[in-house]
Design a protein around this motif. Structure first.
Motif, short mmCIF file in Angstrom:
data_model
loop_
_atom_site.label_atom_id
_atom_site.label_comp_id
_atom_site.label_asym_id
_atom_site.label_seq_id
_atom_site.Cartn_x
_atom_site.Cartn_y
_atom_site.Cartn_z
N ASN A 1 0.83 -1.21 0.00
CA ASN A 1 0.00 0.00 0.00
C ASN A 1 0.86 1.26 0.00
OD1 ASN A 1 -2.58 1.19 -0.15
ND2 ASN A 1 -2.55 1.64 2.05
N ILE A 2 1.93 1.21 -0.78
CA ILE A 2 2.84 2.35 -0.94
C ILE A 2 2.78 2.80 -2.40
CG2 ILE A 2 5.25 3.10 -0.85
CD1 ILE A 2 5.66 0.95 1.35
N ASP A 3 2.60 4.10 -2.63
CA ASP A 3 2.64 4.64 -3.99
C ASP A 3 4.06 4.52 -4.54
OD1 ASP A 3 -0.05 5.31 -3.96
OD2 ASP A 3 0.31 7.35 -3.24
N VAL A 4 4.19 4.41 -5.87
CA VAL A 4 5.49 4.11 -6.46
C VAL A 4 5.77 4.99 -7.67
CG1 VAL A 4 6.97 2.31 -7.43
CG2 VAL A 4 5.24 1.69 -5.72
N VAL A 5 6.97 5.53 -7.71
CA VAL A 5 7.52 6.16 -8.91
C VAL A 5 8.67 5.28 -9.38
CG1 VAL A 5 8.61 8.20 -9.90
CG2 VAL A 5 6.92 8.46 -8.07
N ILE A 6 8.61 4.82 -10.63
CA ILE A 6 9.71 4.03 -11.17
C ILE A 6 10.44 4.85 -12.23
CG2 ILE A 6 8.57 1.82 -10.74
CD1 ILE A 6 8.02 1.67 -13.80
N THR A 7 11.68 4.48 -12.49
CA THR A 7 12.40 5.08 -13.61
C THR A 7 12.72 4.01 -14.64
OG1 THR A 7 14.72 4.79 -12.92
CG2 THR A 7 13.50 6.65 -11.96
N TYR A 8 12.88 4.48 -15.87
CA TYR A 8 13.30 3.60 -16.96
C TYR A 8 14.37 4.32 -17.75
CZ TYR A 8 10.33 6.67 -19.79
OH TYR A 8 9.78 7.77 -20.41
N HIS A 9 15.18 3.55 -18.49
CA HIS A 9 16.25 4.16 -19.27
C HIS A 9 15.75 4.55 -20.65
CE1 HIS A 9 20.49 3.86 -21.23
NE2 HIS A 9 20.16 5.10 -20.97
N THR A 10 15.28 3.57 -21.44
CA THR A 10 14.83 3.87 -22.79
C THR A 10 13.47 3.29 -23.14
OG1 THR A 10 16.05 1.94 -23.59
CG2 THR A 10 17.18 4.07 -23.71
N ASN A 11 13.06 2.23 -22.44
CA ASN A 11 11.85 1.50 -22.84
C ASN A 11 10.63 2.03 -22.10
OD1 ASN A 11 9.90 -0.35 -23.63
ND2 ASN A 11 11.30 -2.09 -23.54
N LYS A 12 10.05 3.09 -22.66
CA LYS A 12 8.90 3.74 -22.02
C LYS A 12 7.69 2.82 -21.97
CE LYS A 12 6.04 7.92 -22.18
NZ LYS A 12 5.78 9.21 -22.88
N SER A 13 7.45 2.06 -23.03
CA SER A 13 6.26 1.20 -23.06
C SER A 13 6.33 0.12 -21.99
CB SER A 13 6.09 0.57 -24.45
OG SER A 13 7.20 -0.25 -24.77
N ALA A 14 7.53 -0.45 -21.77
CA ALA A 14 7.68 -1.45 -20.70
C ALA A 14 7.41 -0.82 -19.35
CB ALA A 14 9.08 -2.05 -20.73
#
Length: 253
Positions: free
Chosen positions: A28-41
């Motif tokens: 029950n924790i909100d999440v911000v993730i990062t990606y390098h190049t694959n925006k759709s993934a």
């Protein structure tokens, strides 16, 4: 404004980071993730995370580009305001990484610098830049490797950076103690992901070797790791600080 806590997971669009992000959302924790190049993934992971009833979003982040850290910080803080209506977050999971396998005699300065920027310098200065926005009482989880304890030929530079991260983590715990911020390291063993070209997952001989060197008799899976990181983001882990937690099934013991 949501009363839920917020976690930032770098490299959260695939592999172990994806598993960590989903496991954290299940707490029950909100999440911000990062990606390098694959925006759709990354967007697919966001969709999967939000099935747990929390809010999630994804931001581009080049862990190797030290000069872009300020720009990322500004984008992240802007996202906190717009998406979560806050200027604070609670957990920083420094997970983004790559693997380069090269013997000491053949490691180039370029390879060394790439590993240093992604695994140590970038982690150090991203953490530094985000500290003012990290809530008192929050937590930092840095990802190391079993290779910082035992040796695997070809990983000298990678493992050296992870050794540096383990030392850095203890110093974070010491210096941030007055803010009640905990800092710990999670050190996975060999895991079946696309990391390092997917060698553990795809090369039977390598997988067999890892299994034979592991007390529990198999290579690790992403599901073995994410829950441990998520646990460190809960009050149940509130008294765990400055620790190196190896999650390797007992590899090379």
């Amino acid at each position: 404004m949501s009363s839920r806590k917020i976690a930032l997971v770098t490299g959260g669009s695939r592999g172990l980071g994806k598993n960590m992000a989903i496991a954290i959302a299940k707490k029950n924790i909100d999440v911000v993730i990062t990606y390098h190049t694959n925006k759709s993934a990354a967007e697919e992971v966001v969709t999967e995370i939000e099935k747990n009833g929390v809010t999630a979003t994804a931001l581009p982040f080049d862990a190797e580009n030290i000069n872009a850290l300020d720009q990322f910080k500004n984008e992240f803080l802007n996202t906190l305001q717009k998406k979560f209506n806050t200027d604070k977050f609670d957990f920083l999971i420094n997970n983004a990484g790559i693997g380069i396998n090269a013997p000491i005699a053949e490691t180039t300065e370029e390879q060394f610098d790439t590993l240093m920027n992604i695994h140590f310098k970038g982690v150090y200065f991203l953490t530094q830049k985000l500290l003012p926005s990290l809530s008192n009482g929050g937590g930092i989880v840095n990802i190391s490797s079993g290779l910082a304890r035992f040796s695997g030929p070809g990983y000298s530079a990678y493992a050296a950076m992870k050794g540096a991260i383990e030392t850095f983590t203890r110093y974070l715990a010491k210096e941030l103690g007055e803010r009640k911020i905990k800092a710990n390291t999670v050190a996975p063993g060999a895991i079946e992901t696309d990391f390092g070209g997917g060698a553990v997952r795809d090369i039977k001989q390598y997988n067999d070797y890892v299994s034979s060197a592991t007390a529990l008799g198999r290579a690790g899976l992403p599901d073995d790791i994410g829950g441990v990181v998520a646990f460190l983001c809960t009050q149940d882990a509130g008294w765990i600080n400055a620790q190196r937690i190896e999650v390797s099934g007992g590899m090379n013991i």
